[in-house]
Design a protein around this motif. Structure first.
Motif, short mmCIF file in Angstrom:
data_model
loop_
_atom_site.label_atom_id
_atom_site.label_comp_id
_atom_site.label_asym_id
_atom_site.label_seq_id
_atom_site.Cartn_x
_atom_site.Cartn_y
_atom_site.Cartn_z
N TYR A 177 0.79 -1.27 0.03
CA TYR A 177 -0.08 -0.03 0.11
C TYR A 177 0.94 1.16 0.01
O TYR A 177 2.10 1.24 0.38
N PRO A 178 0.32 2.29 -0.52
CA PRO A 178 1.27 3.47 -0.53
C PRO A 178 1.18 4.19 0.85
O PRO A 178 0.41 4.34 1.66
N VAL A 179 2.46 5.13 1.20
CA VAL A 179 2.44 6.11 2.19
C VAL A 179 2.22 7.39 1.73
O VAL A 179 3.16 7.77 0.55
N VAL A 180 1.21 8.04 2.22
CA VAL A 180 1.14 9.47 1.78
C VAL A 180 1.81 10.46 2.95
O VAL A 180 1.34 10.43 4.04
N ALA A 181 2.89 11.32 2.29
CA ALA A 181 3.64 11.75 3.29
C ALA A 181 2.94 13.34 3.19
O ALA A 181 3.00 14.17 2.48
N TYR A 182 2.39 13.68 4.73
CA TYR A 182 2.17 15.01 5.01
C TYR A 182 3.32 15.72 5.45
O TYR A 182 4.34 15.20 5.99
N SER A 183 3.19 17.06 5.27
CA SER A 183 4.12 17.99 5.90
C SER A 183 5.59 17.55 5.30
O SER A 183 6.58 17.78 6.13
N PRO A 184 5.37 17.40 3.99
CA PRO A 184 6.92 17.20 3.37
C PRO A 184 7.84 18.16 3.39
O PRO A 184 9.07 17.94 3.20
N LEU A 185 7.63 19.35 3.53
CA LEU A 185 8.23 20.55 3.70
C LEU A 185 8.82 20.78 5.15
O LEU A 185 9.39 21.98 5.37
N ALA A 186 8.27 20.16 6.16
CA ALA A 186 8.66 20.38 7.52
C ALA A 186 8.20 21.93 7.84
O ALA A 186 8.81 22.41 8.63
N GLY A 187 7.27 22.45 7.46
CA GLY A 187 6.87 23.78 7.52
C GLY A 187 7.60 24.88 7.43
O GLY A 187 7.79 25.79 8.07
N GLY A 188 8.53 24.46 6.20
CA GLY A 188 9.41 25.46 5.84
C GLY A 188 10.83 25.40 6.27
O GLY A 188 11.85 25.90 5.88
N ARG A 189 10.92 24.41 7.18
CA ARG A 189 12.27 24.23 7.98
C ARG A 189 13.32 23.42 7.01
O ARG A 189 14.44 23.33 7.23
N VAL A 190 12.72 22.86 6.06
CA VAL A 190 13.65 22.06 5.16
C VAL A 190 14.82 22.87 4.61
O VAL A 190 15.99 22.44 4.21
#
Length: 264
Positions: A177-190
């Protein structure tokens, strides 16, 4: 589920035009939740996006082309409240059926032996097309599979360069099954993560693009970054085509992960 590499996370979006613009840009996966209190906004944007596509030679878009996902909050999960809550969400979204319905968190009224069969009945009825889970631990995932007799259609979890659970990806690969990644930008902290910034400089792109590319390169991950302007929407969508080197991926993998934005 066969989900596109990048979808639209809508937490905090309060303008239907952002959703309609996303659809025009090529997004085909919209993610919301009852707790976001914007299902009606997403529904208005979906309707507007479909209307805009009518007769447009360069935008062939039908309702069936868009995966509309929402989530039941922890006080919606008792066996007798699941169906009414799901139907209220569909009404706000303006859809006849929910393409993907998640258990938002295995907390509150969640009881796998009661909640999951109630949700599965909605699948049997055709009102819910796919049953997903969100923010589950391995033990929760295993129990869900045992109760409903199959893997979830998707597992949504926080995933970004500052928070990454390889064991969850291993479980998804094992069960298909797929994993859906939320907040992939770490709230801008990337932007503050050194190997992300270095890769962005090397590829003459943004840290946000690198973070999305890093996430979506990890099978079976798809990402749902939030964006509201056309420029950012298109940039996030294109980020899945960015190819990082093995060394760049390894450097990001090696980041000490201490920043979970949404702990249980």
């Amino acid at each position: 589920m066969d989900l596109p590499p990048v979808g639209l996370g809508t937490m905090g979006i309060d303008d239907p035009d952002a959703v309609a613009t996303a659809l025009a840009a090529g997004y085909r996966h919209l993610d919301t939740a009852r707790i976001y209190e914007n299902e009606a906004v997403v529904g208005e944007g979906l309707a507007a996006g479909l209307d805009r596509a009518v007769g447009a030679a360069d935008r062939d878009l039908d309702r069936e082309d868009v995966t509309v996902a929402t989530k039941l909050w922890i006080d919606d999960l008792a066996a007798d409240t699941v169906a009414p809550a799901a139907r209220e969400s569909a009404d706000r979204l303006g859809v006849d059926a929910l393409d993907l319905l998640y258990v938002h968190r295995p907390r509150g009224d969640y009881d796998p032996e009661a909640t999951l069969p109630a949700l599965d009945r909605l699948v049997d009825e055709g009102f819910v097309r796919n049953l997903g889970v969100s923010n589950f631990e391995i033990a929760d995932l295993d129990r869900a599979i045992e109760v409903i007799g199959r893997p979830p259609a998707a597992h949504q979890t926080e995933l970004h360069p500052l928070f990454f659970r390889p064991d969850l990806l291993d479980h998804a690969r094992e069960h298909g099954y797929p994993v859906v990644a939320y907040s992939p930008l770490a709230g801008g902290r990337v932007r503050e993560v050194e190997p992300v910034a270095e890769a962005a400089e090397a590829h003459e792109t943004t840290a946000e693009a690198v973070a999305i590319a890093w996430a979506t390169a990890k099978e079976p991950v798809v990402a749902i970054p939030k964006a509201s302007t056309e420029e950012h929407l298109r940039a996030n969508l294109a980020a899945a085509d960015l190819e990082l080197t093995d060394a760049e991926v390894a450097a990001i993998d090696a980041v000490e992960r201490e920043e979970e934005l949404f702990p249980a």
